[in-house]
Structures are given as structure tokens and as C-alpha cells.
Design an enzyme around this catalytic site. Structure first.
Site, PDB file in Angstrom:
ATOM      1  N   SER A   1       0.873  -1.169   0.000  1.00  0.00           N
ATOM      2  CA  SER A   1       0.000   0.000   0.000  1.00  0.00           C
ATOM      3  C   SER A   1       0.910   1.218   0.000  1.00  0.00           C
ATOM      4  CB  SER A   1      -0.836  -0.026   1.281  1.00  0.00           C
ATOM      5  OG  SER A   1      -1.411   1.233   1.533  1.00  0.00           O
TER       6      SER A   1
ATOM      7  N   TYR B   1      -1.956  -1.433  10.328  1.00  0.00           N
ATOM      8  CA  TYR B   1      -1.941  -1.537   8.856  1.00  0.00           C
ATOM      9  C   TYR B   1      -0.621  -0.994   8.315  1.00  0.00           C
ATOM     10  CZ  TYR B   1      -3.956  -1.271   4.105  1.00  0.00           C
ATOM     11  OH  TYR B   1      -4.237  -1.433   2.753  1.00  0.00           O
TER      12      TYR B   1
HETATM   13  P1  NAD Z   1     -11.679  -6.363  -0.195  1.00  0.00           P
HETATM   14  O1  NAD Z   1     -12.287  -6.252   1.151  1.00  0.00           O
HETATM   15  O2  NAD Z   1     -12.470  -5.990  -1.398  1.00  0.00           O
HETATM   16  O3  NAD Z   1     -11.153  -7.853  -0.428  1.00  0.00           O
HETATM   17  C1  NAD Z   1     -10.383  -8.527   0.535  1.00  0.00           C
HETATM   18  C2  NAD Z   1     -10.607 -10.019   0.387  1.00  0.00           C
HETATM   19  O4  NAD Z   1      -9.765 -10.675   1.349  1.00  0.00           O
HETATM   20  C3  NAD Z   1     -12.052 -10.448   0.698  1.00  0.00           C
HETATM   21  O5  NAD Z   1     -12.542 -11.291  -0.342  1.00  0.00           O
HETATM   22  C4  NAD Z   1     -11.942 -11.212   2.014  1.00  0.00           C
HETATM   23  O6  NAD Z   1     -12.860 -12.285   2.134  1.00  0.00           O
HETATM   24  C5  NAD Z   1     -10.497 -11.729   1.922  1.00  0.00           C
HETATM   25  N1  NAD Z   1      -9.944 -12.068   3.238  1.00  0.00           N
HETATM   26  C6  NAD Z   1     -10.014 -11.342   4.382  1.00  0.00           C
HETATM   27  N2  NAD Z   1      -9.410 -11.996   5.378  1.00  0.00           N
HETATM   28  C7  NAD Z   1      -8.924 -13.163   4.853  1.00  0.00           C
HETATM   29  C8  NAD Z   1      -8.211 -14.252   5.380  1.00  0.00           C
HETATM   30  N3  NAD Z   1      -7.863 -14.314   6.674  1.00  0.00           N
HETATM   31  N4  NAD Z   1      -7.891 -15.269   4.555  1.00  0.00           N
HETATM   32  C9  NAD Z   1      -8.259 -15.245   3.247  1.00  0.00           C
HETATM   33  N5  NAD Z   1      -8.943 -14.242   2.688  1.00  0.00           N
HETATM   34  C10 NAD Z   1      -9.274 -13.207   3.493  1.00  0.00           C
HETATM   35  O7  NAD Z   1     -10.322  -5.507  -0.102  1.00  0.00           O
HETATM   36  P2  NAD Z   1      -9.349  -4.878  -1.207  1.00  0.00           P
HETATM   37  O8  NAD Z   1      -9.478  -3.411  -1.108  1.00  0.00           O
HETATM   38  O9  NAD Z   1      -9.489  -5.544  -2.518  1.00  0.00           O
HETATM   39  O10 NAD Z   1      -7.946  -5.234  -0.540  1.00  0.00           O
HETATM   40  C11 NAD Z   1      -7.075  -6.228  -1.030  1.00  0.00           C
HETATM   41  C12 NAD Z   1      -5.661  -5.901  -0.599  1.00  0.00           C
HETATM   42  O11 NAD Z   1      -5.274  -4.649  -1.140  1.00  0.00           O
HETATM   43  C13 NAD Z   1      -5.474  -5.783   0.922  1.00  0.00           C
HETATM   44  O12 NAD Z   1      -4.251  -6.378   1.296  1.00  0.00           O
HETATM   45  C14 NAD Z   1      -5.431  -4.285   1.137  1.00  0.00           C
HETATM   46  O13 NAD Z   1      -4.720  -3.933   2.293  1.00  0.00           O
HETATM   47  C15 NAD Z   1      -4.728  -3.852  -0.119  1.00  0.00           C
HETATM   48  N6  NAD Z   1      -4.904  -2.445  -0.450  1.00  0.00           N
HETATM   49  C16 NAD Z   1      -6.159  -1.936  -0.655  1.00  0.00           C
HETATM   50  C17 NAD Z   1      -6.291  -0.595  -0.973  1.00  0.00           C
HETATM   51  C18 NAD Z   1      -7.628   0.024  -1.218  1.00  0.00           C
HETATM   52  O14 NAD Z   1      -7.696   1.245  -1.239  1.00  0.00           O
HETATM   53  N7  NAD Z   1      -8.694  -0.745  -1.403  1.00  0.00           N
HETATM   54  C19 NAD Z   1      -5.160   0.215  -1.070  1.00  0.00           C
HETATM   55  C20 NAD Z   1      -3.913  -0.324  -0.844  1.00  0.00           C
HETATM   56  C21 NAD Z   1      -3.793  -1.665  -0.543  1.00  0.00           C
END
Ligand code: NAD
Length: 263
Positions: free
Chosen positions: A145, A158
Site C-alpha cells: 500500500s 496496517y
Molecule cells: P476487499 O475487502 O475488497 O477484499 C479482501 C478479500 O480478502 C475479501 O474477499 C476477504 O474475504 C479476503 N480475506 C479477508 N481476510 C482473509 C483471510 N484471513 N484469509 C483469506 N482471505 C481473506 O479488499 P481490497 O481493497 O481488494 O484489498 C485487497 C488488498 O489490497 C489488501 O491487502 C489491502 O490492504 C490492499 N490495499 C487496498 C487498498 C484500497 O484502497 N482498497 C489500497 C492499498 C492496498
């Protein structure tokens, strides 16, 4: 079509039932890969697999809690049984629990570190063993991130975990090199996924501002154009990293954030 970038590659993407991971799985699938949608939410993972590949030939769902050693080992064993190995790991599963450090619950701190760091370690270990034995290299991609580089209020675990992934990536890059295994981190800015939608009202409450102010004055304040990053921006970066052919690009973290953070 032998011209596809990931033809016949086997890719495991954790947290791929939703958001960024789901789009990466789709882009990999569309580029010829066999994709494994590994997620806690098996119902959504199965629906995604069916959506990509109604014939069930190149997409599979695997129930996996990335914090559970036995579940990770069993999930990767199921992948080997079905597709025969692993070439690409995208360690992407993640959650967010916001709150100020002085009152942050220890149980939530541990949960955050378990999902982001234990999950990355356990899936990396399971896949590296296979990649080394297969002797055809591999690519490990961590979903970092901007918070792998920068800090924000209310996000101590985080930010700590996302910084930690950069360290893990660099070690995997060094250890994996002689096996042709590369490791890199993608560092997105804010992407409007369920993870972020949930944070907007939470941050508004914690900071005492409106939801619109959270978006404009907190999330997108330092971008060059006030725009959200999209799932496809991240997925195209993940495609580039997965298909890069040599060890020249390893141990790096690539920020995709509309200029929020500049290296
Ligand atoms: P999201 O909530 O849409 O998807 C996350 C997925 O992870 C979900 O399907 C959930 O069921 C799964 N999950 C949660 N805990 C789990 C576990 N213990 N084991 C297996 N699966 C699990 O979130 P997203 O925004 O797509 O985030 C995905 C990644 O991207 C994360 O690591 C997040 O930190 C990172 N990220 C997101 C953003 C953003 O702005 N959305 C920015 C930077 C980084």
C-alpha cells in the site's frame, strides 16, 4: 494462443473473491493463466471462479484462511492436485480496522498483523517450496500500500504490517534469486473496494468530519489529480510484474497512487 502473457502459468491469488484480488485473477485469467481464487469467503470465491470460467477448466476456488497454517498448506496441496504446481503467488488478502493507537485493542492489532504478515509468510513458504522444486522460476507479489511507505493517523497496525511486507519481499528476492523466483510489492493508493467503502464512515466518525471530507481531504488530498486508483490500475501492474522475464525486476515496491506518494 501462445502469445498470451501468462499462458499456462498457475497463479494463486489470496483474497481474490473481492476487490483488487478479484480483478487481478480476472486479468491473469484473460492472459492465459490458470487461476486459483483463495479466500475465506468460499461462496464468493466459487462464484468468481464460475464467472471467469463457466467450464471450470482454468479457474478454481479454494477455501483458505491465510492466517491458518494448516488451511494454507491444505489449500496449496489442493492446487497442486488440480493444476500441478504454482508459478505466481499474489499475497493480497487483507482487512482494515482503524483506530487511534492509545485505545487500539490488542486483539485487533494481532488480527491485523496475522492477516497481513502471517498470511504473507505462510502462503509464501508453501509456494516457494513448490517453485524451487519445479525449477522453472516464479513470481511472488505482495499487496502492499502507499502505507508501505507513508503513515496515516488511525492505521498503526496496517502501516506497520504494510511496511513489514517490504522487508519480507526483499528477503524473498535475495533467497529466491538463485531459483529464478522474483518478489515485488505493489503499493496502491486508495481504491474504492469494499475495504475502503467501510472505512469512509468509520474515519468520518473518528475524525469528526463528513464522509465527503474524508474522501477529499484525507484519502485523495495528496494525489496529483484527486482521483482514486482503480482495481484495473493495480491488476495491470500485477500482470506486468508476474510476466516480467528476469531477475532484473526483483525486491522492488511499485507505488500506483496518482502521485500521492512519490519515491
Ligand atoms: P476487499 O475487502 O475488497 O477484499 C479482501 C478479500 O480478502 C475479501 O474477499 C476477504 O474475504 C479476503 N480475506 C479477508 N481476510 C482473509 C483471510 N484471513 N484469509 C483469506 N482471505 C481473506 O479488499 P481490497 O481493497 O481488494 O484489498 C485487497 C488488498 O489490497 C489488501 O491487502 C489491502 O490492504 C490492499 N490495499 C487496498 C487498498 C484500497 O484502497 N482498497 C489500497 C492499498 C492496498
Amino acid at each position: 494462443m501462445s502469445t498470451q502473457k501468462l499462458q499456462d502459468k498457475i497463479a494463486v491469488i489470496t483474497g481474490a473473491a473481492s476487490g483488487i484480488g478479484k480483478d487481478i485473477a480476472k486479468v491473469y485469467f484473460d492472459n492465459g493463466a490458470k487461476v486459483v481464487i483463495a479466500d475465506l469467503n468460499m461462496e464468493a470465491a466459487s462464484a468468481a471462479a464460475l464467472q471467469f470460467d463457466p467450464n471450470g477448466e482454468r479457474a478454481m476456488a479454494v477455501a483458505m484462511d491465510v492466517t491458518d497454517e494448516a488451511a494454507v498448506e491444505a489449500g496449496i496441496a489442493a492446487v497442486v492436485q488440480r493444476f500441478g504446481g504454482v508459478d505466481i503467488l499474489v499475497s493480497n488478502a487483507g482487512i482494515q480496522i482503524v483506530g487511534p493507537v492509545d485505545s487500539y485493542e490488542f486483539s485487533n492489532w494481532k488480527k491485523m498483523l496475522a492477516i497481513h504478515l502471517d498470511g504473507a509468510f505462510l502462503t509464501t513458504r508453501a509456494c516457494l517450496k513448490l517453485m524451487y522444486a519445479q525449477k522453472r522460476g516464479g513470481s511472488v507479489i505482495y499487496m502492499g500500500s502507499v502505507h508501505s511507505k507513508e503513515a496515516s493517523v488511525l492505521k498503526a497496525p496496517y502501516v506497520a504490517a504494510k511496511h513489514g511486507l517490504v522487508g519480507l519481499c526483499k528477503v524473498v528476492a535475495k533467497e529466491g534469486a538463485k531459483h529464478g523466483v522474483r518478489a515485488n510489492v505493489i503499493c496502491p493508493g486508495f481504491v474504492r473496494t469494499p475495504l475502503v467503502e467501510k472505512q469512509i464512515p468509520e474515519q468520518a466518525k473518528e475524525l469528526g468530519i463528513t464522509e465527503d471530507e474524508v474522501v477529499r481531504n484525507v484519502m485523495l488530498k495528496d494525489t496529483v489529480d484527486g482521483e482514486f486508483t482503480t482495481v484495473d490500475d493495480v491488476a495491470q501492474t500485477a500482470l506486468f510484474l508476474a510476466s516480467f522475464p528476469t531477475n532484473a525486476l526483483t525486491g522492488q515496491s511499485i507505488v500506483v497512487s496518482h502521485g500521492w506518494f512519490m519515491q
